[in-house]
Design a protein around this motif. Structure first.
Motif, PDB file in Angstrom:
ATOM      1  N   LEU A 183       1.093  -1.498   0.152  1.00  0.00           N
ATOM      2  CA  LEU A 183      -0.277  -0.141   0.312  1.00  0.00           C
ATOM      3  C   LEU A 183       0.378   1.285   0.189  1.00  0.00           C
ATOM      4  CD1 LEU A 183      -3.011   0.868   0.106  1.00  0.00           C
ATOM      5  CD2 LEU A 183      -2.925   1.124   2.870  1.00  0.00           C
ATOM      6  N   ALA A 184       1.437   1.398   1.335  1.00  0.00           N
ATOM      7  CA  ALA A 184       3.099   2.474   1.147  1.00  0.00           C
ATOM      8  C   ALA A 184       3.795   2.634  -0.772  1.00  0.00           C
ATOM      9  CB  ALA A 184       3.733   2.341   1.752  1.00  0.00           C
ATOM     10  N   ILE A 185       3.752   1.462  -1.006  1.00  0.00           N
ATOM     11  CA  ILE A 185       4.752   1.915  -2.541  1.00  0.00           C
ATOM     12  C   ILE A 185       3.276   1.855  -3.871  1.00  0.00           C
ATOM     13  CG2 ILE A 185       5.175   0.311  -4.262  1.00  0.00           C
ATOM     14  CD1 ILE A 185       6.602  -2.033  -2.270  1.00  0.00           C
ATOM     15  N   SER A 186       2.537   1.922  -3.611  1.00  0.00           N
ATOM     16  CA  SER A 186       1.959   2.296  -4.770  1.00  0.00           C
ATOM     17  C   SER A 186       1.075   3.663  -4.013  1.00  0.00           C
ATOM     18  CB  SER A 186      -0.059   1.291  -4.767  1.00  0.00           C
ATOM     19  OG  SER A 186       0.689  -0.096  -4.728  1.00  0.00           O
ATOM     20  N   ILE A 187       1.111   3.937  -2.979  1.00  0.00           N
ATOM     21  CA  ILE A 187       1.204   5.697  -2.783  1.00  0.00           C
ATOM     22  C   ILE A 187       1.694   6.825  -3.083  1.00  0.00           C
ATOM     23  CG2 ILE A 187      -0.284   6.712  -1.367  1.00  0.00           C
ATOM     24  CD1 ILE A 187      -1.957   4.531   0.330  1.00  0.00           C
ATOM     25  N   LEU A 195       9.600  14.170  -0.306  1.00  0.00           N
ATOM     26  CA  LEU A 195       8.652  13.999   1.287  1.00  0.00           C
ATOM     27  C   LEU A 195       7.592  13.379   1.147  1.00  0.00           C
ATOM     28  CD1 LEU A 195      10.230  18.051   1.539  1.00  0.00           C
ATOM     29  CD2 LEU A 195      11.092  15.845   2.535  1.00  0.00           C
ATOM     30  N   VAL A 196       7.201  13.659   0.315  1.00  0.00           N
ATOM     31  CA  VAL A 196       5.587  12.600   0.675  1.00  0.00           C
ATOM     32  C   VAL A 196       5.523  11.620   0.413  1.00  0.00           C
ATOM     33  CG1 VAL A 196       3.187  13.095  -0.394  1.00  0.00           C
ATOM     34  CG2 VAL A 196       4.107  15.709  -0.961  1.00  0.00           C
ATOM     35  N   ALA A 197       6.482  11.371  -0.672  1.00  0.00           N
ATOM     36  CA  ALA A 197       6.648   9.487  -0.412  1.00  0.00           C
ATOM     37  C   ALA A 197       7.832   9.372   1.003  1.00  0.00           C
ATOM     38  CB  ALA A 197       7.768   9.364  -1.419  1.00  0.00           C
ATOM     39  N   ALA A 198       7.699   9.217   1.492  1.00  0.00           N
ATOM     40  CA  ALA A 198       8.583   9.055   2.743  1.00  0.00           C
ATOM     41  C   ALA A 198       7.480   9.120   3.690  1.00  0.00           C
ATOM     42  CB  ALA A 198       9.972  10.792   3.373  1.00  0.00           C
ATOM     43  N   LEU A 199       6.855  10.170   3.860  1.00  0.00           N
ATOM     44  CA  LEU A 199       5.627  10.423   4.809  1.00  0.00           C
ATOM     45  C   LEU A 199       4.095   9.348   4.236  1.00  0.00           C
ATOM     46  CD1 LEU A 199       4.166  12.503   6.733  1.00  0.00           C
ATOM     47  CD2 LEU A 199       3.047  13.117   5.237  1.00  0.00           C
ATOM     48  N   PHE A 220       5.691   6.220   3.464  1.00  0.00           N
ATOM     49  CA  PHE A 220       6.243   5.293   4.590  1.00  0.00           C
ATOM     50  C   PHE A 220       5.980   5.477   6.698  1.00  0.00           C
ATOM     51  CE2 PHE A 220       7.704   3.872   0.004  1.00  0.00           C
ATOM     52  CZ  PHE A 220       7.988   2.818   0.674  1.00  0.00           C
ATOM     53  N   ALA A 221       6.373   6.747   6.452  1.00  0.00           N
ATOM     54  CA  ALA A 221       6.329   6.895   7.887  1.00  0.00           C
ATOM     55  C   ALA A 221       5.104   6.855   8.313  1.00  0.00           C
ATOM     56  CB  ALA A 221       6.685   8.472   7.940  1.00  0.00           C
ATOM     57  N   LEU A 222       3.934   7.098   7.954  1.00  0.00           N
ATOM     58  CA  LEU A 222       2.429   6.218   7.498  1.00  0.00           C
ATOM     59  C   LEU A 222       2.457   5.096   8.236  1.00  0.00           C
ATOM     60  CD1 LEU A 222       0.113   9.380   6.187  1.00  0.00           C
ATOM     61  CD2 LEU A 222       0.696   8.400   8.744  1.00  0.00           C
ATOM     62  N   GLY A 223       2.918   4.303   7.169  1.00  0.00           N
ATOM     63  CA  GLY A 223       2.866   2.784   6.965  1.00  0.00           C
ATOM     64  C   GLY A 223       3.665   2.056   8.365  1.00  0.00           C
ATOM     65  N   PHE A 224       4.692   2.903   8.602  1.00  0.00           N
ATOM     66  CA  PHE A 224       5.464   2.377   9.531  1.00  0.00           C
ATOM     67  C   PHE A 224       4.775   2.690  11.041  1.00  0.00           C
ATOM     68  CE2 PHE A 224       9.462   3.025   7.483  1.00  0.00           C
ATOM     69  CZ  PHE A 224      10.329   1.568   7.244  1.00  0.00           C
ATOM     70  N   PHE A 245       6.303  10.776  16.510  1.00  0.00           N
ATOM     71  CA  PHE A 245       6.212  10.461  14.346  1.00  0.00           C
ATOM     72  C   PHE A 245       7.251  11.250  13.484  1.00  0.00           C
ATOM     73  CE2 PHE A 245       4.550  12.191  10.973  1.00  0.00           C
ATOM     74  CZ  PHE A 245       4.236  11.193   9.814  1.00  0.00           C
ATOM     75  N   ILE A 246       7.863  12.808  14.667  1.00  0.00           N
ATOM     76  CA  ILE A 246       8.793  13.579  13.774  1.00  0.00           C
ATOM     77  C   ILE A 246      10.056  11.895  13.361  1.00  0.00           C
ATOM     78  CG2 ILE A 246      10.199  13.995  15.492  1.00  0.00           C
ATOM     79  CD1 ILE A 246       9.502  16.099  11.943  1.00  0.00           C
ATOM     80  N   ASP A 247      10.787  11.488  14.668  1.00  0.00           N
ATOM     81  CA  ASP A 247      12.003  10.090  14.530  1.00  0.00           C
ATOM     82  C   ASP A 247      11.295   9.282  13.365  1.00  0.00           C
ATOM     83  OD1 ASP A 247      13.230  11.225  16.581  1.00  0.00           O
ATOM     84  OD2 ASP A 247      12.269  10.696  17.759  1.00  0.00           O
ATOM     85  N   VAL A 248       9.924   8.942  13.523  1.00  0.00           N
ATOM     86  CA  VAL A 248       9.428   7.602  12.317  1.00  0.00           C
ATOM     87  C   VAL A 248      10.146   8.222  10.608  1.00  0.00           C
ATOM     88  CG1 VAL A 248       8.179   6.629  10.866  1.00  0.00           C
ATOM     89  CG2 VAL A 248       8.458   6.374  14.122  1.00  0.00           C
ATOM     90  N   PHE A 249       9.528   9.762  10.948  1.00  0.00           N
ATOM     91  CA  PHE A 249       9.116  10.022   9.488  1.00  0.00           C
ATOM     92  C   PHE A 249      11.076  10.632   9.163  1.00  0.00           C
ATOM     93  CE2 PHE A 249       9.656  14.731   7.157  1.00  0.00           C
ATOM     94  CZ  PHE A 249       9.161  13.977   5.860  1.00  0.00           C
ATOM     95  N   TYR A 250      11.718  11.251  10.238  1.00  0.00           N
ATOM     96  CA  TYR A 250      13.495  10.946   9.886  1.00  0.00           C
ATOM     97  C   TYR A 250      13.678  10.003   9.732  1.00  0.00           C
ATOM     98  CZ  TYR A 250      18.599  11.004  10.976  1.00  0.00           C
ATOM     99  OH  TYR A 250      19.934  10.779  10.649  1.00  0.00           O
ATOM    100  N   PHE A 251      13.279   8.674  10.270  1.00  0.00           N
ATOM    101  CA  PHE A 251      14.110   7.354   9.779  1.00  0.00           C
ATOM    102  C   PHE A 251      13.171   6.565   8.377  1.00  0.00           C
ATOM    103  CE2 PHE A 251      13.269   2.730   9.250  1.00  0.00           C
ATOM    104  CZ  PHE A 251      14.707   2.594   9.444  1.00  0.00           C
TER     105      PHE A 251
END
Length: 137
Positions: free
Chosen positions: A12-16, A55-59, A61-65, A84-90
């Protein structure tokens, strides 16, 4: 069953993320082709657009995490809860395939990590193609 759930979240994260990246690149390509501004400004706008798209793509995946953690599929190492900011950074570090984050994914999150890095490599490759075309234009 947990591995399948994690795989579903990853797909789902890959598709979006790849879908949103496609829309960004397609609009940038059309914009560059139709504009009469100096080539340096066009190239700069392409760089900004690609950066925003990454940045949007990373977001995504961060939501997927976050969803994976919420479902108990895995966690990040350490005793303290992670913001969440740490998850987004990762996610951003992983998507760009730098792999230098000081956060350790555990259990099924490793599947999402690997697929995010692979997706990031493909997105960067697509982005590079647009940059080269813009430079030739």
């Amino acid at each position: 069953m947990e591995a399948l759930t994690q795989l579903f979240i990853a797909l789902l994260a890959i598709s979006i993320s790849s879908g949103s990246h496609y829309v960004f690149l397609n609009r940038l390509k059309k914009w560059v082709g139709n504009t009469k501004i100096p080539s340096f400004v066009s190239l700069l706008m392409v760089f900004y657009g690609i950066t925003l798209s990454q940045l949007v793509a990373a977001l995504w995946f961060a939501l997927g995490f976050e969803a994976s953690i919420y479902l108990g599929l895995g966690s990040f190492g350490g005793d303290d809860p992670i913001a969440f900011i740490d998850v987004f950074y990762f996610s951003l570090i992983n998507l760009t395939t730098l792999g230098m984050a000081n956060i350790e994914p555990l259990r099924h999150l490793n599947l999402l990590v690997g697929l995010e890095a692979m997706t990031g490599f493909l997105l960067v490759s697509c982005s590079a193609t647009l940059i080269f075309k813009t430079m030739k234009h």
